[in-house]
Design an enzyme around this catalytic site. Structure first.
Site, PDB file in Angstrom:
ATOM      1  N   TRP A   1       0.850  -1.196   0.000  1.00 22.91           N
ATOM      2  CA  TRP A   1       0.000   0.000   0.000  1.00 22.91           C
ATOM      3  C   TRP A   1       0.891   1.255   0.000  1.00 22.91           C
ATOM      4  O   TRP A   1       0.705   2.179  -0.787  1.00 22.91           O
ATOM      5  CB  TRP A   1      -0.894  -0.030   1.243  1.00 22.91           C
ATOM      6  CG  TRP A   1      -2.090   0.859   1.190  1.00 22.91           C
ATOM      7  CD1 TRP A   1      -2.491   1.673   0.159  1.00 22.91           C
ATOM      8  CD2 TRP A   1      -3.068   1.028   2.228  1.00 22.91           C
ATOM      9  NE1 TRP A   1      -3.637   2.333   0.489  1.00 22.91           N
ATOM     10  CE2 TRP A   1      -4.010   1.940   1.753  1.00 22.91           C
ATOM     11  CE3 TRP A   1      -3.227   0.485   3.501  1.00 22.91           C
ATOM     12  CZ2 TRP A   1      -5.112   2.341   2.516  1.00 22.91           C
ATOM     13  CZ3 TRP A   1      -4.322   0.868   4.261  1.00 22.91           C
ATOM     14  CH2 TRP A   1      -5.254   1.791   3.769  1.00 22.91           C
TER      15      TRP A   1
ATOM     16  N   HIS B   1      13.229  -4.640   4.336  1.00 23.65           N
ATOM     17  CA  HIS B   1      12.572  -5.356   5.439  1.00 23.65           C
ATOM     18  C   HIS B   1      13.535  -5.556   6.610  1.00 23.65           C
ATOM     19  O   HIS B   1      13.169  -6.222   7.583  1.00 23.65           O
ATOM     20  CB  HIS B   1      12.094  -6.735   4.966  1.00 23.65           C
ATOM     21  CG  HIS B   1      10.773  -6.715   4.224  1.00 23.65           C
ATOM     22  ND1 HIS B   1       9.687  -5.980   4.638  1.00 23.65           N
ATOM     23  CD2 HIS B   1      10.368  -7.368   3.095  1.00 23.65           C
ATOM     24  CE1 HIS B   1       8.682  -6.175   3.798  1.00 23.65           C
ATOM     25  NE2 HIS B   1       9.059  -7.009   2.853  1.00 23.65           N
TER      26      HIS B   1
ATOM     27  N   ARG C   1       1.647  -3.890  11.646  1.00 27.15           N
ATOM     28  CA  ARG C   1       0.267  -4.389  11.598  1.00 27.15           C
ATOM     29  C   ARG C   1       0.064  -5.320  12.776  1.00 27.15           C
ATOM     30  O   ARG C   1       1.030  -5.856  13.344  1.00 27.15           O
ATOM     31  CB  ARG C   1       0.119  -5.157  10.273  1.00 27.15           C
ATOM     32  CG  ARG C   1      -1.253  -5.634   9.954  1.00 27.15           C
ATOM     33  CD  ARG C   1      -1.247  -6.364   8.614  1.00 27.15           C
ATOM     34  NE  ARG C   1      -2.598  -6.590   8.155  1.00 27.15           N
ATOM     35  CZ  ARG C   1      -2.926  -7.234   7.047  1.00 27.15           C
ATOM     36  NH1 ARG C   1      -1.980  -7.724   6.258  1.00 27.15           N
ATOM     37  NH2 ARG C   1      -4.193  -7.400   6.715  1.00 27.15           N
TER      38      ARG C   1
END
Ligand code: PAP
Length: 317
Positions: free
Chosen positions: A69, A129, A151
């Site tokens: 996103w 990451h 998240r």
């Protein structure tokens, strides 16, 4: 290190590191975090050789926390003025979000420990990451900006499990059993894990240096995308001037739109082998309820509560 000997020169090092099998690959533990053998040399090379510019923007995250996103939103916000008015000129029409923010360890440093990045126009946009301690020093010490997204661990785990199985089953193998995947996740054994340590590494730094690291949660983005996107645009020095601009960014980067763009329906990520369509699934909050039983919920909630205790960070249930 010689280009010709990279990354094979790492084979001796791998022999000395703790190793675990994760789904269908081997992971190695380096300074407390787990990496696939194909990504650790690249992450190490980037840490050593990457030279940040003050104008760079970094998107950092653990896997499956909503990165795609933001791989769409950040380039759209940072687009040259004028691009916003011309929908036919939207880079997302032609390129998967992965291509708009290249990854240090999956792409740029994977084959070459010292790639020439001079072709990249400014401001350069990157993603990684790796956990905070593994970032190149120049990223930490320059005034470049870092946006971190995380998240809820339960939804992150479920998203990761589906994503891995998309690759496993494409190759004709049986899906990775949920209980095995869950056990690995709870032990922190997954690419770039442990998840909780990853989140904490950026959380703590974002408290010390809020002008440097913007810490976002997928759940907040879903609940109030306008507020979070405005925060992001201000943080990146590109505040929206009109309400229409934030609406435009969110429309261009919406899951429904991206999922249905031709460029994302076909083809595969040349670096990881995942089909582009697998980066877009349900995108909902609380999807764990469709996949995890109560015992698993209790166990992961307990780990999360223990790990985040005293940090000021929480995700609720
Ligand atoms: P990555 O680590 O491989 O880059 P990442 O993008 O962080 O993956 O996570 C993928 C999740 O983001 C998916 O969640 P799900 O499995 O629960 O469905 C994916 O659907 C969701 N996602 C991708 N693009 C968007 C978007 N434009 N808006 C909201 N969610 C999205």
């Amino acid at each position: 290190m010689e280009y010709s000997s990279f990354p094979s020169a790492f084979s001796t090092l791998f022999g000395e590191l703790p190793k675990e099998t994760w789904c269908c690959s081997d992971l190695y533990n380096w300074e407390g975090f787990w990496y696939a053998s194909s990504h650790l040399p690249a992450a190490m090379a980037a840490r050593l050789n990457f030279q940040a510019k003050d104008t760079d923007v970094f998107l950092t995250s653990s896997m499956k926390t909503g990165t795609t996103w933001l791989k769409a939103i950040i380039p759209t916000i940072m687009n040259p003025i004028g691009c916003m008015n011309d929908d036919n000129n939207d880079p997302l029409l032609k390129r998967h979000p992965n291509e708009l923010m290249p990854s240090l360890e999956f792409q740029l440093f994977k084959e070459n420990p010292n790639p020439d990045l001079s072709y990249m126009p400014s401001p350069r946009l990157f993603r990684t990451h790796v956990p905070y301690p593994m970032l190149p020093e120049s990223v930490k010490n320059s005034t470049c900006k870092i946006v971190y997204i995380t998240r809820h661990p339960k939804d992150t785990f479920v998203s990761l499990w589906h994503f891995l199985n998309s690759l496993v089953t494409t190759h004709g193998n049986d899906p990775w059993p949920m209980n095995e995947a869950f056990d690995s996740f709870c032990r922190g054994v997954h690419a770039f894990g442990p998840f909780h340590d990853h989140v904490l590494s950026y959380w703590k730094e974002s408290i010390k240096r809020p002008e440097k690291i913007l810490f976002l949660r997928y759940e907040d983005m879903k609940k109030d995308p306008k507020v979070e996107s405005r925060r992001m645009a201000c943080f990146l020095g590109r505040p929206f001037e009109k309400e229409e601009e934030v609406d435009k960014v969110l429309w261009r980067c919406s899951l429904e739109r991206l999922k249905n763009l031709e460029v994302n329906k076909h083809g595969a990520d040349p670096w990881l082998g995942f089909e582009y369509k697998f980066y877009f699934r349900r995108g909902s909050v609380g999807d764990w309820k469709n996949n995890m039983n109560n015992e698993m919920k209790e166990k992961l909630d307990h780990i999360t509560a223990m790990k985040f205790e005293g940090s000021g960070l929480g995700f609720g249930n």
